[in-house]
Design a protein around this motif. Structure first.
Motif, PDB file in Angstrom:
ATOM      1  N   ALA A 135      34.003  34.237  28.333  1.00  0.00           N
ATOM      2  CA  ALA A 135      33.911  35.013  29.571  1.00  0.00           C
ATOM      3  C   ALA A 135      35.305  35.358  30.083  1.00  0.00           C
ATOM      4  O   ALA A 135      36.296  34.718  29.729  1.00  0.00           O
ATOM      5  CB  ALA A 135      33.161  34.189  30.624  1.00  0.00           C
ATOM      6  N   ILE A 136      35.370  36.366  30.917  1.00  0.00           N
ATOM      7  CA  ILE A 136      36.599  36.613  31.665  1.00  0.00           C
ATOM      8  C   ILE A 136      36.895  35.354  32.470  1.00  0.00           C
ATOM      9  O   ILE A 136      36.003  34.741  33.050  1.00  0.00           O
ATOM     10  CB  ILE A 136      36.423  37.838  32.586  1.00  0.00           C
ATOM     11  CG1 ILE A 136      36.279  39.098  31.731  1.00  0.00           C
ATOM     12  CG2 ILE A 136      37.575  37.959  33.559  1.00  0.00           C
ATOM     13  CD1 ILE A 136      35.941  40.334  32.525  1.00  0.00           C
ATOM     14  N   LYS A 137      38.135  34.954  32.483  1.00  0.00           N
ATOM     15  CA  LYS A 137      38.496  33.699  33.151  1.00  0.00           C
ATOM     16  C   LYS A 137      38.977  33.962  34.571  1.00  0.00           C
ATOM     17  O   LYS A 137      39.537  35.026  34.868  1.00  0.00           O
ATOM     18  CB  LYS A 137      39.580  32.990  32.355  1.00  0.00           C
ATOM     19  CG  LYS A 137      39.134  32.595  30.955  1.00  0.00           C
ATOM     20  CD  LYS A 137      40.280  31.995  30.169  1.00  0.00           C
ATOM     21  CE  LYS A 137      39.804  31.531  28.805  1.00  0.00           C
ATOM     22  NZ  LYS A 137      39.321  32.648  27.957  1.00  0.00           N
ATOM     23  N   ASP A 138      38.774  32.955  35.423  1.00  0.00           N
ATOM     24  CA  ASP A 138      39.191  33.145  36.814  1.00  0.00           C
ATOM     25  C   ASP A 138      40.685  33.434  36.919  1.00  0.00           C
ATOM     26  O   ASP A 138      41.124  34.167  37.793  1.00  0.00           O
ATOM     27  CB  ASP A 138      38.781  31.948  37.683  1.00  0.00           C
ATOM     28  CG  ASP A 138      39.364  30.643  37.205  1.00  0.00           C
ATOM     29  OD1 ASP A 138      40.583  30.552  37.078  1.00  0.00           O
ATOM     30  OD2 ASP A 138      38.585  29.694  36.994  1.00  0.00           O
ATOM     31  N   ALA A 139      41.469  32.858  36.014  1.00  0.00           N
ATOM     32  CA  ALA A 139      42.918  33.076  36.061  1.00  0.00           C
ATOM     33  C   ALA A 139      43.259  34.558  35.891  1.00  0.00           C
ATOM     34  O   ALA A 139      44.313  35.024  36.338  1.00  0.00           O
ATOM     35  CB  ALA A 139      43.604  32.253  34.985  1.00  0.00           C
ATOM     36  N   GLN A 140      42.353  35.295  35.247  1.00  0.00           N
ATOM     37  CA  GLN A 140      42.615  36.715  35.020  1.00  0.00           C
ATOM     38  C   GLN A 140      42.457  37.531  36.307  1.00  0.00           C
ATOM     39  O   GLN A 140      42.764  38.716  36.339  1.00  0.00           O
ATOM     40  CB  GLN A 140      41.700  37.232  33.901  1.00  0.00           C
ATOM     41  CG  GLN A 140      42.122  36.650  32.545  1.00  0.00           C
ATOM     42  CD  GLN A 140      40.980  36.511  31.566  1.00  0.00           C
ATOM     43  OE1 GLN A 140      39.903  37.052  31.781  1.00  0.00           O
ATOM     44  NE2 GLN A 140      41.210  35.778  30.496  1.00  0.00           N
ATOM     45  N   LEU A 141      41.960  36.870  37.346  1.00  0.00           N
ATOM     46  CA  LEU A 141      41.843  37.545  38.639  1.00  0.00           C
ATOM     47  C   LEU A 141      43.003  37.188  39.566  1.00  0.00           C
ATOM     48  O   LEU A 141      43.048  37.617  40.717  1.00  0.00           O
ATOM     49  CB  LEU A 141      40.529  37.145  39.334  1.00  0.00           C
ATOM     50  CG  LEU A 141      39.243  37.839  38.914  1.00  0.00           C
ATOM     51  CD1 LEU A 141      38.923  37.594  37.457  1.00  0.00           C
ATOM     52  CD2 LEU A 141      38.077  37.367  39.783  1.00  0.00           C
TER      53      LEU A 141
END
Lengths: 54, 759
Positions: free
Chosen positions: B558-564
């Motif tokens: 999944a897209i990771k929270d760090a990518q936000l």
């Protein structure tokens, strides 16, 4: 040595002594790689462990 | 009915008690789990995908001070690199399997603890297995290099899964004490009390350990770790309960990366961090004790295993809290409040805190009234370290007498709380005359990750790195709520001539960012997977013990929270990562000789890469995120993995593994996300002043950074009477440092030796 263990206490179930040598020949090497960079690999390291079970 | 998985814990304890150890790792045996009964050999279980398990010998090769991660380095396809001798530096730790990597930039390999998700393996907010398990408490490790089991719980299992298991309580009361001393001022005290049967059908242990060590560069690091854990097993009304709690408190001082071969050739023994405080903030930004990783992890689960008719059910609930800090020492104070002319800067006064906002400028030297000072006109700085030197604003020699240097201690605070629930069911039935096994289950997890960054004034930059307790600036404060639901179903039919399985799983993942200072920066993203199919077959061949297997699996990250994290994160251009794995292999198992051979091919799409704020010219301390993320095209990986475990005599055995791998970028991608037909056209775009392209992130056909083409391991293990010894050597091929494949580090051979005696 077994007699020594027997003599130091009936409660002792086992003893183990272990020597480990990581990077035995002290090789220079690159560890983790990052883009355009890397970390130095760890040199030789000796450790001794003694485990006593009661 | 498939009886091998129907043992309860007590019967397993009896089985274990009857077994004879090769040599006495634990003279009083422990109760293995049902899965461990099936994990007969290091070369893998009889399933349709590649897998290997660690052995006692591999565990003994590592000092008890070492992290649990090091144990699997000998297995085929696996490369573990830890910057510290004993693994006491998460910052410089990496794992590579089949071209997939876990490091500061990427997390593409799943990791579980007793089958439970580890909550990601990234530096900020993640926790690798060594935060959950003390080395002496580890039962073993199983690596699934590619497809992995359909039930694996991970957001990150693109390139397989590593499952670390904890020791089960023994049946007899005893006290295990252990002391380890090693080079680099290393020591570890460990004690575990096994209760024996405390209540009817109930056994437990509790352990405590404390360890410390320093770095191998200049022995200035002060690494410490304290670990407490408890585990119990109990059978009540035909329900097997297992509970585990661990608390880990770690302080690590980091190593710094080497920026290229020229720096390494200049001095291969120094990572350019310093051991002495100089009083010059620019130089002291490289002070090792200011580069720190602090983490506390509390993890607990309660599991219930029971049967309902022909259905085996396993359920658990878990809780995990991870708190930590990452430290750096920027060589300036940030001017965050407009205090007006001819007055002292409020940032210097302890107790003033600005929340949010942005940097107005930087303060390097001040006078006694707290007013910023400028360097003497025309002064040339004589500072040459670090990062090639500094401007006059950093140099005390470029300021009038009485100028006071100022600097910051920057803390990035991480906190993550997870609660989760797992349920798995296995229904044994028949279809016609054939045994049929239907598995289904789900994983639900709700976590919240908090990340904030505060800047503290170093109390007196001339004398040391002690800092004011109250920060002068809280740069950002964000919360990332993430909900995960994974569900799967798989059916395996035993046709006699072959076992055939077909499965499907899906992830529903909702990720959000709540900016606690500015709601305009809030983000929400749904990162659901498609239905992920998997299939496989295992068939016995004409030779007893020989089987062929083949597996196909679609993996997802999944897209990771760090990518936000970044305020300018544009999620329109970030896709979840996916990988399609195919394994084809042979596995042979017999007394005294076990071997496996696997060919694999993987197509990895939409790889997400992190771009660090740390470069050879210095660190962008002010960027309000650790860096940026973007999709950088795909990778194709293929190779062959071989392993063999051979008993040569009653006293001597050999384990060997070989890995031949090729991992290549499949597209040429620019930093803007543009895909180019050729390297030439990409370079032409970079050379064109009117084109925003300035760099590339992947070059078609080139080998993936950090992935060796060849690895090999040979381990000899000897034991006789009360003595044992072992020698293991691993070869790792050269690895590229850059996407142009213009710079590579040399191949290496590293050997481990052990010897010991027991009574």
């Amino acid at each position: 040595m077994g007699g020594f263990i027997d003599n130091i206490g009936q409660g002792i179930e086992s003893l183990e002594v272990r020597l480990t040598v990581n990077n035995l020949f002290d090789e220079d090497y690159a560890s983790t790689i990052a883009p355009d960079a890397f970390w130095i690999g760890a040199p030789r390291a000796v450790a001794v462990n003694a485990r006593l079970t009661f | 009915m498939k009886n091998t998985t129907r043992y309860n814990l007590l019967s397993l304890s009896v089985l274990a008690a009857l077994a004879s150890p090769t040599y006495a790792q634990e003279p009083s045996q422990t109760a293995p789990s049902a899965e461990e009964i099936e994990e007969i050999t290091v070369v893998g279980r009889s399933v349709s995908y590649a897998n290997n398990a660690s052995s006692d010998e591999m565990q003994k090769q590592q000092a008890n001070l070492s992290s649990v991660l090091a144990v699997v380095d000998n297995l085929p396809g696996v490369l573990i690199n830890e910057g510290d001798t004993f693994g006491a530096d998460d910052w410089s730790t990496s794992i590579v399997i089949r071209g997939f990597q876990v490091n500061l930039n990427e997390q593409q390999i799943g990791m579980t603890v007793d089958g439970i998700a580890n909550g990601n393996s990234n530096y900020g907010g993640g926790a690798k297995a060594n935060r959950y398990i003390d080395t002496e408490n580890m039962q073993g490790v199983e690596v699934s290099q590619g497809t992995a089991d359909i039930a694996s719980r991970s957001h990150e299992a693109l390139g397989g899964t590593i499952n670390f298991t904890t020791l089960n309580p023994g049946m007899e009361q005893k006290l295990v004490t252990s002391f380890t001393a090693g080079e680099f001022d290393a020591s570890k005290y460990y004690v575990r009390y096994e209760t024996g049967e405390i209540f009817k059908d109930t056994y437990a242990w509790v352990s405590m350990s404390s360890q410390e060590s320093t770095d191998f560069i200049d022995q200035s690091a002060e690494n410490t770790r304290d670990h407490v854990a408890l585990k119990f097993i109990s059978t009540l009304s035909n329900i097997d309960f297992t509970g585990y709690v661990s608390y880990d408190d770690t302080h690590e001082d980091n190593y710094q990366r080497i920026y290229g071969l020229a720096q390494y050739e200049q001095n291969p023994d120094w990572d350019q961090l310093t051991s002495e405080w100089t009083g010059v903030p620019y130089q002291d930004q490289a002070y090792r004790r200011g580069w720190s990783t602090l983490r506390e992890n509390l993890f607990a689960y309660l599991q219930a295993d029971f049967s309902v008719g022909d259905v085996d059910v396993s359920t658990n609930v878990y809780y995990h809290n991870n708190e930590g800090r990452g430290d750096w020492v920027p060589p300036y104070l940030v001017d965050v409040k407009a205090d007006g002319d001819n007055v002292g800067h409020s940032e210097l006064v302890n107790g003033n805190t600005v929340f949010g906002g942005s940097a107005l400028g930087q303060l390097y030297f001040v006078n006694a009234d707290g007013q910023a000072l400028s360097p003497i006109d025309g002064c040339q700085s004589s500072i040459t370290f670090p990062y090639g030197g500094a401007g006059a604003q950093y140099d005390p020699a470029c300021h009038e007498q009485g100028a006071i240097p100022v600097g910051s201690y920057r803390h990035t605070h991480y906190e993550k709380s997870r609660i989760g629930f797992n349920a798995d069911a296995i229904w044994y039935t028949k279809i016609g005359d054939y045994d049929n096994t239907l598995r289904f289950g789900l994983w639900w997890e709700d976590y919240t990750r908090d990340e904030s960054r505060d800047w503290h004034k170093i109390t007196d930059s001339k004398i040391g790195f002690a800092f004011n307790n109250t920060p002068y600036w809280v740069q950002y404060d964000r919360t990332f709520p993430v909900d995960t639901l994974m569900y799967y179903v798989e059916d395996e039919l035993d046709l006699g001539v072959a076992r055939v399985r077909l499965g499907a799983k899906q992830f529903n993942v909702d990720i959000a960012k709540d900016d606690n200072f500015d709601a305009d920066n809030d983000l929400n993203v749904n990162s659901d997977s498609d239905v992920l199919l998997s299939a496989g077959v295992v068939a016995p061949l004409f030779v007893d013990g020989l089987e062929v297997f083949a597996g196909y699996g679609e993996n997802f990250a999944a897209i990771k929270d760090a990518q936000l994290e970044r305020d300018d994160a544009d999620l329109r251009f970030i896709e979840p990562e996916t990988a399609e794995n195919i394994d084809l292999g042979l596995r042979y198992s017999s007394p005294g000789f076990n071997a496996s051979l696997t060919y694999y091919t993987i197509e990895f799409n939409d790889r997400i890469q992190f771009t660090s704020n740390e470069t050879s010219s210095g660190i962008d301390f002010l960027e309000a995120a650790a860096g940026g993320y973007r999709n950088v095209g795909g990778i194709e990986s293929s190779g062959v993995e071989i392993s063999a475990d051979i008993t040569l005599t009653d006293n001597l055995s050999v384990f060997t593994s070989l890995t031949f791998s090729s991992s290549e970028y499949v597209e040429t991608i620019g930093g803007t996300g543009t895909q180019y037909a050729s390297l030439e056209s990409a370079l032409a775009a970079i050379a064109d002043d009117t084109n925003p392209e300035s760099s590339l992130v992947a070059v078609k056909g080139n080998t993936v950074i950090g992935t060796p083409d060849t690895m090999g391991v040979i381990s000899l293990d000897w034991s006789k009477d009360n003595y044992f010894a072992g020698l293991s050597t691993k070869y790792v091929d050269s690895r590229y440092l850059d996407i142009y494949n213009a710079s590579e580090v040399e191949d290496y051979l590293v050997s481990e030796f052990l010897c010991g005696w027991f009574y």
